[in-house]
Enzyme design. Structure first.
Site, PDB file in Angstrom:
ATOM      1  N   LYS A  16      20.587  76.979  58.221  1.00 39.60           N
ATOM      2  CA  LYS A  16      20.720  75.997  56.944  1.00 39.60           C
ATOM      3  C   LYS A  16      20.129  75.509  56.492  1.00 39.60           C
ATOM      4  CE  LYS A  16      20.863  78.419  52.706  1.00 39.60           C
ATOM      5  NZ  LYS A  16      19.791  78.997  51.602  1.00 39.60           N
ATOM      6  N   CYS A  76      18.772  74.002  45.558  1.00 43.50           N
ATOM      7  CA  CYS A  76      19.116  74.096  46.840  1.00 43.50           C
ATOM      8  C   CYS A  76      17.911  73.065  47.772  1.00 43.50           C
ATOM      9  CB  CYS A  76      18.286  74.809  47.502  1.00 43.50           C
ATOM     10  SG  CYS A  76      18.988  76.892  47.002  1.00 43.50           S
TER      11      CYS A  76
END
Length: 470
Positions: free
Chosen positions: A238, A292
């Site tokens: 991730k 993010c």
């Protein structure tokens, strides 16, 4: 077989056959709790409820809980979500509570998807995650499975989550399972992504955790599951996805800064370079925003001793793009004989990307701040937002822009509502629009009388017409 089916109420360490466990999950015999009902958590909880029929969602915001329990949806602009929430709530498949400990006591699968931001000192802030894990630990029972979906620094699951769960439950791993299963979801397409735009990545702290998590997500995700060696590897997957994009965008942004000196359209060069299969340069722009990409580099930069010069350089390059954008505004105004401090500038698009309500780390925030600090009268237009208190500007509607007689317009985020702008209106009453900054290369072909400078495309400031745009 009938007896095995009736006794499956948890998955970790279950003796029943895999298919029996899957059916128990699908039939709602294995209760699920989802912790965090935000813009990613509510879609996830709704999909779990749609699939399993037995979900409680926990969120400390009483307004969120009340909205969900009434069948409403506080997350906007997610296709199909409002209808899905209404459906699963009316069917009794989803309910919400403000007490995470209550959710923990009722569930045997615990799905954690809470914010993991960074501090002002650029350090990972895992306080919310810690609080949720403490609540889960207090209600954890043998056979329970904890699934961490929120992005965290590598080794968080094994070195932080597990120890807190063991301390709170007085159980040990082996009696319960833990796996890291990162969300791979984008705003505006959450349901599509959760249900199977990409395979689900699963990595457990032991093999049984991986197996049990695979049972869950194979029932959720139509593209299947990619199991990896362990939880830390899954965490790296991730984080690495985000780091790749940040570094790649930084390359594009640095190349874009060569536009004027080289006298070429860098965007065109990138487009053609990318026809080679080993080249995939991203698009330059006025900055990098969202919850993010601008944050994930610090999940490696701060907690670990290994040097991260590339990651730090990429962050510096991308963080400098709002200043580059403002400098181009200054150059365009000065080329027309105007001072930045005595000008009016309109910023189009305040959210971090088109069609999304999120403003976290949006380039428009530093752009507006730097313009305001320079003495500019700054106005902003964004159809996604009702409030702009985080920005150093005054909000106006699109049809009010012409009445402001702007000296410059900066297109930061090209919402589709801007597609049909009548740029000629900005020149009525002999107003002299000196420059338009095209931050995302979306104004090619538009009839704009003022000089247009495209980030990565260039343009001759001070001349009328399309400059270097294709």
């Amino acid at each position: 077989m009938t007896e095995a089916r009736s006794t499956v109420d948890s998955l970790y360490g279950a003796a029943a056959e895999q298919e029996v466990q899957r059916e128990a999950f699908l039939n709602g015999d294995v209760p699920v709790a989802v912790y965090g009902l935000g813009k990613m958590g509510l879609p996830l909880a709704s999909v779990f409820a749609d699939v399993s029929g037995n979900v409680v969602g926990a969120d400390i915001d009483p307004d969120v809980v009340a909205t969900v329990n009434s069948g409403g949806c506080h997350v906007k602009r997610e296709p199909g979500l409002e209808e899905l929430v209404g459906s699963v709530v009316s069917e009794g498949a989803l309910e919400a509570t403000t007490e995470p400990s209550e959710a923990a006591s009722r569930a045997s699968i615990h799905v954690v998807i809470v914010p993991t931001p960074i501090t002002d000192e650029k350090e990972p802030d895992l306080a919310i995650l810690d609080a949720v894990i403490e609540d889960i630990g207090a209600g954890l029972e043998s056979g329970d499975l904890v699934l961490i979906e929120c992005t965290v620094p590598p080794q968080t699951t094994t070195q932080r989550v597990v120890s807190r769960l063991e301390e709170g439950s007085r159980l040990e791993v082996g009696e319960f399972g833990v796996a890291f299963c990162p969300e791979r979801t984008s705003s505006g397409r959450a349901l599509e992504d959760i249900r199977g735009a990409y395979p689900k990545v699963v990595g457990g702290v032991d093999s049984e955790s991986t197996r049990a998590a695979e049972v869950v997500y194979e029932a959720i995700n139509s593209e299947g599951v990619l199991t990896v060696s362990d939880a830390t590897t899954a965490e790296c997957v991730k984080v690495f996805e985000g780091l790749y994009r940040d570094v790649n965008i930084a390359l594009a942004n640095e190349l874009a800064r060569f536009t004027d000196e080289l006298g070429v359209d860098v965007n065109e060069a990138i487009e053609i370079a990318n026809t080679q299969p080993f080249c995939d340069i991203h698009d330059p722009g006025p900055g990098v925003g969202g919850h993010c990409i601008p944050y994930y580099p610090y999940f490696l930069i701060e907690p670990f001793e290994t040097e991260t010069s590339l990651l730090e350089t990429a962050r510096a390059v991308n963080d400098a793009m709002p200043s580059f954008t403002v400098e181009k505004v200054r150059e365009g105004l000065e080329a027309d004989g105007k001072s930045l401090a005595e000008s009016t500038v309109v910023v189009l698009g305040l959210t971090y990307r088109p069609g999304v309500e999120e403003i976290r780390a949006s380039p428009s925030i530093p752009v507006s701040e730097q313009l305001s600090d320079a003495g500019v009268d700054v106005y902003g237009v964004d159809p996604m937002l009702d409030s702009v208190e985080e920005f150093a500007l005054d909000q106006v509607e699109l049809d009010e822009v012409a009445e402001l007689y702007p000296d410059a317009v900066v297109m930061v985020t090209p919402h589709e509502e801007f597609d049909d702008i009548n740029w000629g209106e900005f020149h009525r009453n002999d107003n002299d629009l000196s420059v338009v900054i095209d931050g995302r290369d979306t104004l090619a072909g538009k009839e704009i009388e003022a000089p247009v400078y495209t980030i990565g495309g260039g343009g001759k400031l001070g001349d009328s017409g399309r400059g270097g745009n294709r």
